[in-house]
Scaffold this active site. Structure first.
Site, PDB file in Angstrom:
ATOM      1  N   LEU A 168     -17.417   0.566  29.910  1.00 28.60           N
ATOM      2  CA  LEU A 168     -17.427   0.755  28.832  1.00 28.60           C
ATOM      3  C   LEU A 168     -18.562   0.706  28.443  1.00 28.60           C
ATOM      4  O   LEU A 168     -19.492  -0.757  28.061  1.00 28.60           O
ATOM      5  CB  LEU A 168     -16.171  -0.454  28.243  1.00 28.60           C
ATOM      6  N   ASP A 169     -19.307   1.352  27.284  1.00 27.28           N
ATOM      7  CA  ASP A 169     -20.182   0.354  26.191  1.00 27.28           C
ATOM      8  C   ASP A 169     -20.106  -0.769  25.587  1.00 27.28           C
ATOM      9  O   ASP A 169     -19.244  -1.148  25.693  1.00 27.28           O
ATOM     10  CB  ASP A 169     -20.888   1.484  25.804  1.00 27.28           C
ATOM     11  N   LYS A 170     -20.909  -1.052  25.404  1.00 28.74           N
ATOM     12  CA  LYS A 170     -20.658  -2.289  24.817  1.00 28.74           C
ATOM     13  C   LYS A 170     -19.983  -2.507  22.940  1.00 28.74           C
ATOM     14  O   LYS A 170     -19.520  -3.305  23.777  1.00 28.74           O
ATOM     15  CB  LYS A 170     -22.655  -2.522  24.360  1.00 28.74           C
ATOM     16  N   THR A 172     -17.758  -0.531  23.295  1.00 27.28           N
ATOM     17  CA  THR A 172     -16.502  -0.013  22.869  1.00 27.28           C
ATOM     18  C   THR A 172     -15.698  -1.400  23.689  1.00 27.28           C
ATOM     19  O   THR A 172     -15.309  -1.862  24.353  1.00 27.28           O
ATOM     20  CB  THR A 172     -16.473   1.371  25.007  1.00 27.28           C
ATOM     21  N   ARG A 255     -17.690   9.138  22.466  1.00 25.42           N
ATOM     22  CA  ARG A 255     -18.421   9.041  20.555  1.00 25.42           C
ATOM     23  C   ARG A 255     -19.297  10.387  21.440  1.00 25.42           C
ATOM     24  O   ARG A 255     -19.611  10.780  19.802  1.00 25.42           O
ATOM     25  CB  ARG A 255     -19.407   8.262  21.290  1.00 25.42           C
TER      26      ARG A 255
END
Length: 300
Positions: A168-170, A172, A255
């Protein structure tokens, strides 16, 4: 006397059976109310809180293998996934009984002396842990440039070395699975298994019906076409809050879908991954999976 007694027991058994039969026929929960689902591509609802289904299947018991591929042994030891293990093998970082091994597919015995970067590896017990990831934590096991990583939240969780399944990106938040089971990790992240993920998205402006249809039918991004499995407004009166179901694991895919159509994602929260939800887990907290949940994941 005996015949009357038998008839009494038979009558009670019949009543119990009938009761169970009636309960079985009336089983199944009603879908949660208050959310209008717009089915656009296929008949799939968005189960924001869904438990792993109960199965009566008894798992087969098998003895631990005495021989296996080297990359599987490394994954089972909790170092990394099998695909990552192949890279370490090719780089010459793995030895078997004192000899550097760089050939992929090498078979080893469970009692061999296997070392990664000089550290002896041992088969560890399997650990499965679910985190409700907060914002501003990087999904990595080791990044000297990151101020905070998800591993900072799990330092006291268990002595075994575990790692995140996927990313999961930073920015999220939401459901993030950790394990040292390399075989399961590979299965849940490989595109061929089509693992379901559901996200709640907060946009900077209302999503139009036209754009919602485009997301369901498919759009063309720089790395290929993509379509959501299902998409809906979470609240019919607030068209900036969207639920989207997707199985792709491509980088920042949710996104990028909305940015492609001119929307800015203000918040992104993963609420469902492979049958698991963040129910009863506060942001930044974690819990171990139940045996039933682990069995359910291994059936995928």
């Amino acid at each position: 006397m005996n015949r009357n007694s038998n008839r009494g027991r038979t009558g009670n058994s019949g009543a119990k059976y009938k009761g169970r039969q009636e309960r079985a026929q009336s089983g199944g929960r009603k879908p949660a109310g208050g959310r209008k689902i717009i089915r656009l591509k296929k008949r799939t609802e968005l189960p924001y809180q869904q438990e792993a289904p109960v199965t009566r299947r008894t798992p087969r018991k098998s003895a631990a293998p005495t021989e296996m591929r080297l990359n599987r042994f490394i994954a089972n030891a909790g170092v990394c996934s099998r695909r990552e293990a192949d890279k370490y093998i090719l780089a010459g970082l793995v030895t078997v009984n004192g000899n550097i091994v760089t050939e992929l597919g090498t078979k080893v015995k469970t009692y061999d002396d296997i070392r990664f970067d000089g550290r002896k590896l041992n088969a560890e017990k399997k650990v499965y842990l679910l985190l409700n990831k907060p914002k501003d934590f990087v999904t990595t096991t080791d990044d000297p440039h990151a101020e905070r990583t998800v591993m900072d939240l799990l330092r006291e969780a268990c002595p075994e070395r575990i790692y995140p399944v996927g990313r999961l990106d930073k920015s999220t938040t939401g459901v993030l699975l950790f394990t040292n089971d390399g075989e399961l990790s590979d299965r849940l992240t490989h595109p061929s298994h089509n693992i379901k993920k559901i996200y709640q998205v907060s946009l900077d402006k209302p999503l139009t019906k036209h754009d919602m249809l485009q997301i369901a039918e498919g759009i063309e991004l720089e790395d290929g076409a993509i379509a959501a499995d299902a998409v809906s407004y979470i609240d019919g009166d607030n068209k900036t809050e969207i639920g989207i179901e997707i199985h792709s694991g491509r980088n920042r895919i949710v996104r990028r879908i909305f940015e492609h159509l001119g929307y800015k994602v203000k918040k992104l929260d993963r609420v469902f991954f492979a049958g698991l939800t963040k129910k009863n887990i506060s942001r930044g907290k974690w819990r171990f999976l139940s045996q039933k949940e682990v069995q359910f994941l291994k059936m995928k």
